[in-house]
Design a protein around this motif. Structure first.
Motif, PDB file in Angstrom:
ATOM      1  N   PRO A  50       7.610  -0.094 -20.414  1.00 35.09           N
ATOM      2  CA  PRO A  50       7.657  -1.030 -19.287  1.00 35.09           C
ATOM      3  C   PRO A  50       6.334  -1.056 -18.546  1.00 35.09           C
ATOM      4  N   ASP A  54      10.301  -2.265 -11.893  1.00 34.49           N
ATOM      5  CA  ASP A  54      11.011  -3.463 -11.458  1.00 34.49           C
ATOM      6  C   ASP A  54      11.169  -4.447 -12.612  1.00 34.49           C
ATOM      7  N   SER A  55      10.107  -4.611 -13.407  1.00 28.00           N
ATOM      8  CA  SER A  55      10.189  -5.501 -14.570  1.00 28.00           C
ATOM      9  C   SER A  55      11.222  -5.001 -15.561  1.00 28.00           C
ATOM     10  N   ASN A  56      11.249  -3.708 -15.766  1.00 27.19           N
ATOM     11  CA  ASN A  56      12.192  -3.150 -16.721  1.00 27.19           C
ATOM     12  C   ASN A  56      13.629  -3.312 -16.232  1.00 27.19           C
ATOM     13  N   SER A  58      14.698  -5.611 -14.227  1.00 28.01           N
ATOM     14  CA  SER A  58      14.982  -7.047 -14.341  1.00 28.01           C
ATOM     15  C   SER A  58      15.319  -7.434 -15.774  1.00 28.01           C
ATOM     16  N   MET A  59      14.628  -6.826 -16.729  1.00 30.11           N
ATOM     17  CA  MET A  59      14.878  -7.128 -18.136  1.00 30.11           C
ATOM     18  C   MET A  59      16.325  -6.807 -18.497  1.00 30.11           C
ATOM     19  N   ASP A  62      18.759  -9.207 -16.747  1.00 33.42           N
ATOM     20  CA  ASP A  62      18.760 -10.514 -17.404  1.00 33.42           C
ATOM     21  C   ASP A  62      19.517 -10.468 -18.723  1.00 33.42           C
ATOM     22  N   ALA A  93      11.737  -9.189 -24.952  1.00 33.37           N
ATOM     23  CA  ALA A  93      10.995  -8.107 -24.290  1.00 33.37           C
ATOM     24  C   ALA A  93       9.591  -8.539 -23.877  1.00 33.37           C
ATOM     25  N   ASN A  95       8.680 -11.026 -22.417  1.00 39.08           N
ATOM     26  CA  ASN A  95       8.708 -11.624 -21.080  1.00 39.08           C
ATOM     27  C   ASN A  95       8.600 -10.579 -19.974  1.00 39.08           C
ATOM     28  N   TYR A  96       8.780  -9.309 -20.325  1.00 35.84           N
ATOM     29  CA  TYR A  96       8.850  -8.259 -19.318  1.00 35.84           C
ATOM     30  C   TYR A  96       7.815  -7.159 -19.473  1.00 35.84           C
ATOM     31  N   SER A  97       7.252  -6.999 -20.649  1.00 31.86           N
ATOM     32  CA  SER A  97       6.305  -5.918 -20.848  1.00 31.86           C
ATOM     33  C   SER A  97       5.312  -6.291 -21.928  1.00 31.86           C
TER      34      SER A  97
END
Length: 132
Positions: A50, A54-56, A58-59, A62, A93, A95-97
Protein backbone atom coordinates in the motif's frame (compact mmCIF):
# COMPACT_ATOMS: atom_id res chain seq x y z
CA UNK A 1 10.02 -6.29 16.12
CA UNK A 2 8.37 -4.28 18.91
CA UNK A 3 4.61 -4.06 19.41
CA UNK A 4 4.69 -0.48 18.14
CA UNK A 5 6.52 -1.55 14.99
CA UNK A 6 4.14 -4.47 14.47
CA UNK A 7 1.06 -2.32 14.91
CA UNK A 8 2.50 0.26 12.50
CA UNK A 9 3.17 -2.45 9.93
CA UNK A 10 -0.29 -3.98 10.34
CA UNK A 11 -1.85 -0.56 10.14
CA UNK A 12 -0.10 -0.03 6.81
CA UNK A 13 -1.19 -3.41 5.49
CA UNK A 14 -4.83 -3.39 6.60
CA UNK A 15 -5.48 0.25 7.43
CA UNK A 16 -6.93 1.59 10.64
CA UNK A 17 -8.33 -1.19 12.83
CA UNK A 18 -11.83 0.24 13.08
CA UNK A 19 -12.20 0.44 9.30
CA UNK A 20 -10.74 -3.06 8.88
CA UNK A 21 -13.20 -4.55 11.36
CA UNK A 22 -16.10 -2.77 9.65
CA UNK A 23 -14.94 -4.12 6.28
CA UNK A 24 -14.64 -7.68 7.67
CA UNK A 25 -18.15 -7.44 9.16
CA UNK A 26 -19.53 -6.38 5.78
CA UNK A 27 -17.80 -9.28 4.03
CA UNK A 28 -19.17 -11.71 6.61
CA UNK A 29 -22.71 -10.66 5.63
CA UNK A 30 -22.24 -11.47 1.93
CA UNK A 31 -23.76 -14.65 0.46
CA UNK A 32 -21.35 -17.59 0.67
CA UNK A 33 -20.11 -17.59 -2.91
CA UNK A 34 -19.56 -13.82 -2.98
CA UNK A 35 -17.85 -13.98 0.42
CA UNK A 36 -15.52 -16.74 -0.84
CA UNK A 37 -14.61 -14.62 -3.87
CA UNK A 38 -13.96 -11.51 -1.75
CA UNK A 39 -11.79 -13.49 0.67
CA UNK A 40 -9.78 -14.90 -2.24
CA UNK A 41 -9.30 -11.41 -3.69
CA UNK A 42 -8.38 -10.10 -0.23
CA UNK A 43 -5.66 -12.76 0.15
CA UNK A 44 -4.29 -11.84 -3.25
CA UNK A 45 -4.40 -8.10 -2.50
CA UNK A 46 -2.27 -8.62 0.60
CA UNK A 47 0.70 -9.06 -1.76
CA UNK A 48 0.41 -5.45 -2.89
CA UNK A 49 2.34 -2.80 -1.05
CA UNK A 50 0.00 0.00 0.00
CA UNK A 51 1.08 3.54 -0.67
CA UNK A 52 -0.63 4.62 2.53
CA UNK A 53 -2.98 3.09 5.04
CA UNK A 54 -5.95 5.23 3.96
CA UNK A 55 -5.64 4.08 0.34
CA UNK A 56 -5.42 0.49 1.42
CA UNK A 57 -8.46 0.75 3.70
CA UNK A 58 -10.38 2.43 0.87
CA UNK A 59 -9.40 -0.38 -1.49
CA UNK A 60 -10.93 -3.04 0.77
CA UNK A 61 -14.03 -0.93 1.45
CA UNK A 62 -14.54 -0.45 -2.30
CA UNK A 63 -14.13 -4.19 -2.80
CA UNK A 64 -16.89 -4.79 -0.24
CA UNK A 65 -19.07 -2.15 -1.98
CA UNK A 66 -18.60 -3.87 -5.33
CA UNK A 67 -19.53 -7.32 -4.06
CA UNK A 68 -22.41 -6.09 -1.88
CA UNK A 69 -23.97 -4.42 -4.91
CA UNK A 70 -23.33 -7.46 -7.08
CA UNK A 71 -24.92 -9.77 -4.50
CA UNK A 72 -27.94 -7.46 -4.20
CA UNK A 73 -28.31 -7.41 -8.00
CA UNK A 74 -27.77 -11.17 -8.32
CA UNK A 75 -24.70 -10.60 -10.50
CA UNK A 76 -22.64 -13.78 -11.01
CA UNK A 77 -19.04 -13.64 -9.81
CA UNK A 78 -17.64 -14.23 -13.30
CA UNK A 79 -19.44 -11.08 -14.52
CA UNK A 80 -17.59 -9.13 -11.84
CA UNK A 81 -14.10 -10.55 -12.28
CA UNK A 82 -14.25 -11.53 -15.97
CA UNK A 83 -12.44 -14.47 -17.51
CA UNK A 84 -9.14 -13.70 -15.77
CA UNK A 85 -9.53 -12.94 -12.05
CA UNK A 86 -5.82 -12.09 -11.74
CA UNK A 87 -6.11 -9.41 -14.43
CA UNK A 88 -9.21 -8.00 -12.71
CA UNK A 89 -7.56 -7.79 -9.29
CA UNK A 90 -4.34 -6.32 -10.69
CA UNK A 91 -6.33 -3.59 -12.46
CA UNK A 92 -8.42 -3.02 -9.32
CA UNK A 93 -5.31 -2.71 -7.12
CA UNK A 94 -3.60 -0.27 -9.52
CA UNK A 95 -6.21 2.31 -8.53
CA UNK A 96 -4.91 2.24 -4.95
CA UNK A 97 -1.22 1.44 -4.96
CA UNK A 98 1.85 1.04 -7.05
CA UNK A 99 1.52 -2.73 -6.71
CA UNK A 100 3.89 -5.35 -5.56
CA UNK A 101 5.28 -8.71 -6.40
CA UNK A 102 2.67 -11.44 -6.48
CA UNK A 103 3.99 -15.01 -6.60
CA UNK A 104 2.65 -17.35 -9.29
CA UNK A 105 1.27 -19.56 -6.52
CA UNK A 106 -0.92 -16.67 -5.28
CA UNK A 107 -2.21 -16.02 -8.82
CA UNK A 108 -3.16 -19.70 -9.20
CA UNK A 109 -4.77 -19.73 -5.75
CA UNK A 110 -6.93 -16.73 -6.69
CA UNK A 111 -8.09 -18.36 -9.92
CA UNK A 112 -8.86 -21.63 -8.15
CA UNK A 113 -10.76 -19.87 -5.35
CA UNK A 114 -12.91 -17.88 -7.81
CA UNK A 115 -13.75 -21.08 -9.69
CA UNK A 116 -14.68 -22.77 -6.40
CA UNK A 117 -16.95 -19.83 -5.52
CA UNK A 118 -18.63 -20.11 -8.92
CA UNK A 119 -19.22 -23.84 -8.47
CA UNK A 120 -20.73 -23.12 -5.06
CA UNK A 121 -23.01 -20.52 -6.63
CA UNK A 122 -24.22 -23.10 -9.15
CA UNK A 123 -24.98 -25.53 -6.33
CA UNK A 124 -26.88 -22.89 -4.32
CA UNK A 125 -29.16 -22.01 -7.23
CA UNK A 126 -29.53 -25.55 -8.47
CA UNK A 127 -27.98 -24.66 -11.82
CA UNK A 128 -24.47 -25.29 -12.98
CA UNK A 129 -22.52 -22.20 -14.08
CA UNK A 130 -20.91 -22.99 -17.45
CA UNK A 131 -18.66 -19.89 -17.53
CA UNK A 132 -15.71 -21.50 -15.75
Amino acid sequence: MSDVEKSGFLSKVIGPKKRWRAYKARVKELPGNHRTAVEAIERYLMHFVPTDEDSNASMFEDLADLFEQAAADGTPIREIVGEDPVEFVNAFAENYSEGGYVPARARKQLTDDIERAERAAGNETGTEDKTV
